[in-house]
Design a protein around this motif. Structure first.
Motif, mmCIF file in Angstrom:
data_model
loop_
_atom_site.group_PDB
_atom_site.id
_atom_site.type_symbol
_atom_site.label_atom_id
_atom_site.label_comp_id
_atom_site.label_asym_id
_atom_site.label_seq_id
_atom_site.Cartn_x
_atom_site.Cartn_y
_atom_site.Cartn_z
ATOM 1 N N UNK A 294 0.786 -1.236 0.000
ATOM 2 C CA UNK A 294 0.000 0.000 0.000
ATOM 3 C C UNK A 294 0.807 1.269 0.000
ATOM 4 N N UNK A 295 2.144 1.162 -0.059
ATOM 5 C CA UNK A 295 2.953 2.384 -0.074
ATOM 6 C C UNK A 295 2.736 3.169 -1.373
ATOM 7 N N UNK A 296 3.055 4.449 -1.338
ATOM 8 C CA UNK A 296 2.843 5.317 -2.494
ATOM 9 C C UNK A 296 3.805 4.934 -3.617
ATOM 10 N N UNK A 297 3.274 4.820 -4.827
ATOM 11 C CA UNK A 297 4.077 4.518 -6.014
ATOM 12 C C UNK A 297 4.204 5.790 -6.837
ATOM 13 N N UNK A 298 5.421 6.135 -7.163
ATOM 14 C CA UNK A 298 5.678 7.356 -7.916
ATOM 15 C C UNK A 298 6.143 7.042 -9.331
ATOM 16 N N UNK A 299 6.029 8.027 -10.183
ATOM 17 C CA UNK A 299 6.517 7.907 -11.557
ATOM 18 C C UNK A 299 8.028 7.660 -11.562
ATOM 19 N N UNK A 300 8.487 6.864 -12.498
ATOM 20 C CA UNK A 300 9.896 6.479 -12.688
ATOM 21 C C UNK A 300 10.360 5.359 -11.760
ATOM 22 N N UNK A 301 9.514 4.923 -10.820
ATOM 23 C CA UNK A 301 9.882 3.764 -10.009
ATOM 24 C C UNK A 301 9.758 2.481 -10.842
ATOM 25 N N UNK A 302 10.588 1.500 -10.538
ATOM 26 C CA UNK A 302 10.555 0.219 -11.250
ATOM 27 C C UNK A 302 9.762 -0.772 -10.409
ATOM 28 N N UNK A 329 0.768 3.121 -15.815
ATOM 29 C CA UNK A 329 1.209 2.749 -17.157
ATOM 30 C C UNK A 329 2.720 2.469 -17.097
ATOM 31 N N UNK A 330 3.124 1.365 -17.657
ATOM 32 C CA UNK A 330 4.508 0.904 -17.497
ATOM 33 C C UNK A 330 5.175 0.699 -18.848
ATOM 34 N N UNK A 331 6.498 0.606 -18.786
ATOM 35 C CA UNK A 331 7.270 0.424 -20.010
ATOM 36 C C UNK A 331 8.650 -0.144 -19.657
ATOM 37 N N UNK A 332 9.133 -1.071 -20.471
ATOM 38 C CA UNK A 332 10.507 -1.512 -20.358
ATOM 39 C C UNK A 332 11.424 -0.474 -20.977
ATOM 40 N N UNK A 333 12.513 -0.135 -20.296
ATOM 41 C CA UNK A 333 13.398 0.929 -20.783
ATOM 42 C C UNK A 333 13.903 0.655 -22.191
ATOM 43 N N UNK A 334 14.099 -0.607 -22.536
ATOM 44 C CA UNK A 334 14.644 -0.953 -23.853
ATOM 45 C C UNK A 334 13.555 -1.166 -24.897
ATOM 46 N N UNK A 335 12.294 -1.137 -24.469
ATOM 47 C CA UNK A 335 11.192 -1.325 -25.417
ATOM 48 C C UNK A 335 10.844 -0.008 -26.100
ATOM 49 N N UNK A 336 10.317 -0.098 -27.313
ATOM 50 C CA UNK A 336 9.986 1.119 -28.066
ATOM 51 C C UNK A 336 8.708 1.758 -27.563
ATOM 52 N N UNK A 337 7.728 0.951 -27.219
ATOM 53 C CA UNK A 337 6.438 1.499 -26.824
ATOM 54 C C UNK A 337 6.068 1.165 -25.396
ATOM 55 N N UNK A 338 5.031 1.848 -24.919
ATOM 56 C CA UNK A 338 4.485 1.597 -23.587
ATOM 57 C C UNK A 338 3.783 0.243 -23.581
ATOM 58 N N UNK A 339 3.796 -0.426 -22.418
ATOM 59 C CA UNK A 339 3.104 -1.714 -22.305
ATOM 60 C C UNK A 339 1.619 -1.534 -22.599
ATOM 61 N N UNK A 340 0.985 -2.518 -23.276
ATOM 62 C CA UNK A 340 -0.452 -2.417 -23.557
ATOM 63 C C UNK A 340 -1.265 -2.327 -22.267
ATOM 64 N N UNK A 341 -2.243 -1.434 -22.268
ATOM 65 C CA UNK A 341 -3.122 -1.319 -21.116
ATOM 66 C C UNK A 341 -2.446 -0.701 -19.914
ATOM 67 N N UNK A 342 -2.962 -1.038 -18.741
ATOM 68 C CA UNK A 342 -2.434 -0.479 -17.500
ATOM 69 C C UNK A 342 -2.559 -1.535 -16.398
ATOM 70 N N UNK A 343 -1.963 -1.232 -15.253
ATOM 71 C CA UNK A 343 -2.108 -2.105 -14.090
ATOM 72 C C UNK A 343 -2.629 -1.285 -12.931
ATOM 73 N N UNK A 344 -3.189 -1.970 -11.952
ATOM 74 C CA UNK A 344 -3.637 -1.327 -10.718
ATOM 75 C C UNK A 344 -2.814 -1.872 -9.555
ATOM 76 N N UNK A 345 -3.081 -1.354 -8.356
ATOM 77 C CA UNK A 345 -2.320 -1.767 -7.175
ATOM 78 C C UNK A 345 -2.448 -3.263 -6.909
#
Length: 373
Positions: A294-302, A329-345
């Motif tokens: 339940x901790x806060x998730x910030x942008x740029x965290x892996x 919304x997530x993405x692999x650093x070496x991938x060209x595009x963002x991962x399809x869809x999204x995830x929740x907690x």
């Protein structure tokens, strides 16, 4: 070569051939009984055909009682871990008596009779041969016959059976050579029967179980050696203290590593098998992550998360809150595009803390060998 050595070598060769034959021709239902029959026949052959030599075992009774107490302590400690990991049901059916308990009991006592007679001959070649034979026997009996040897089953065979068996048979060889067949037979008998009597068992992670089983055998060996074996050398108190401290430190490091690998505590460890996060996290590295609570998730965290029954280690590139639902919304650093869809907690397993370079390469190499086959 005298006649005694010839008999020893012939029995060794025949025993190995008989075990291999059982592995090839028997199915899962009949294999335990077949192994029991082979072991009992060769126990009788060894007992009557090999010249028996007495083993000086002045502490045989004390060691037998101690091994019984150690077995009970080990079982008690194992079940106390259930207070942390929880318990699962241990299925008990009448078939277990005929399919497992009786055959395993025959295998244990027959193999210990063979071991005690062989070790009493003081023949190093046959001692080594039967050490590996008993390790192979453990693997043949405990591994599920008919199972295709995949990468996962190979790791299970090595970690859960082979490595503990190597440590166990060092202990059993030591006990049998000094105190006769009964101390190892009693210990093995107790450890064999209890899973089929107690209806529950701790839900301990497999990785931690794989680490603790050989460690227990090593500690028991050291305990017996310190209590009963006569030493012909002395060491200074300083060297003894350094040795103890080094051993404690090594055990602490290995225990911490297994705790991470089990992923049952606050922090977990995961090997990286893809190139999607290079150059930040490379294939063959390992990451240590903190369990998500339940901790806060910030942008740029892996994050470590599960999606479509697959576990990913990808970076958060965007966060959106819609109707009270936080979407990541997530993405692999070496991938060209963002991962399809999204995830929740609900899909988040943990947040990456740090990485360890190259530690996952041995696992990847073994996996590659299986993929080629």
């Amino acid at each position: 070569m005298n006649s005694d050595k010839k008999i020893l070598y012939v029995i060794s060769a025949l025993f190995v051939c008989a075990l291999l034959l059982v592995c090839f021709i028997s199915n899962d239902t009949a294999s335990n009984i077949a192994f029991a029959v082979v072991c009992s026949l060769f126990a009788a052959l060894t007992f009557f055909k090999v010249k028996k030599r007495s083993i000086l075992a002045v502490q045989k009774r004390q060691v037998s009682l101690l091994m019984s107490a150690i077995a009970i302590i080990v079982i008690t400690a194992y079940y106390l871990t259930g207070l942390s990991f929880g318990f699962v049901k241990n299925l008990i059916v009448p078939l277990f008596l005929w399919k497992y308990i009786l055959p395993f009991t025959v295998i244990v006592f027959s193999s210990e009779l063979i071991r005690s007679v062989i070790l009493a001959q003081k023949n190093k070649i046959t001692d080594i041969i039967f050490y590996f034979v008993f390790v192979a026997l453990d693997a043949a009996v405990l591994y599920k016959s008919g199972t295709a040897l995949s990468f996962g089953s190979f790791i299970e065979l090595v970690s859960m059976i082979m490595i503990p068996s190597f440590a166990a048979n060092i202990l059993y060889h030591h006990l049998s050579s000094r105190y006769g067949m009964f101390p190892p037979a009693i210990y093995r008998g107790i450890m064999l029967i209890y899973p089929y009597i107690i209806p529950i068992k701790p839900d301990m992670p497999a990785a931690m179980m794989a680490f603790l089983r050989p460690l227990v055998y090593i500690l028991v060996f050291l305990l017996i050696y310190r209590l009963y074996a006569k030493r012909n050398f002395t060491t200074s108190k300083r060297k003894t203290l350094l040795s103890v401290c080094a051993s404690v430190l090594l055990i602490a490091i290995l225990t911490s590593f297994m705790a991470l690998l089990s992923c049952k505590f606050r922090f977990g460890l995961m090997l990286v098998g893809s190139e999607s996060m290079e150059n930040e996290i490379c294939k063959g590295d390992a990451i240590i992550y903190e369990q998500y609570d339940g901790q806060i998730i910030n942008k740029d965290q892996i994050l470590v998360f599960e999606k479509n029954n697959t576990t990913y280690i990808h970076r958060v590139v965007d966060i959106e809150r819609v109707d009270g639902v936080t979407k990541y919304y997530t993405k692999g650093d070496a991938n060209e595009g963002v991962d399809p869809g999204y995830i929740t907690a609900d899909s988040v397993i943990g947040v990456t803390v740090t990485k360890i370079k190259y530690i996952g390469y041995p696992s990847l190499w073994v996996r590659m060998l299986f993929n080629k086959s």
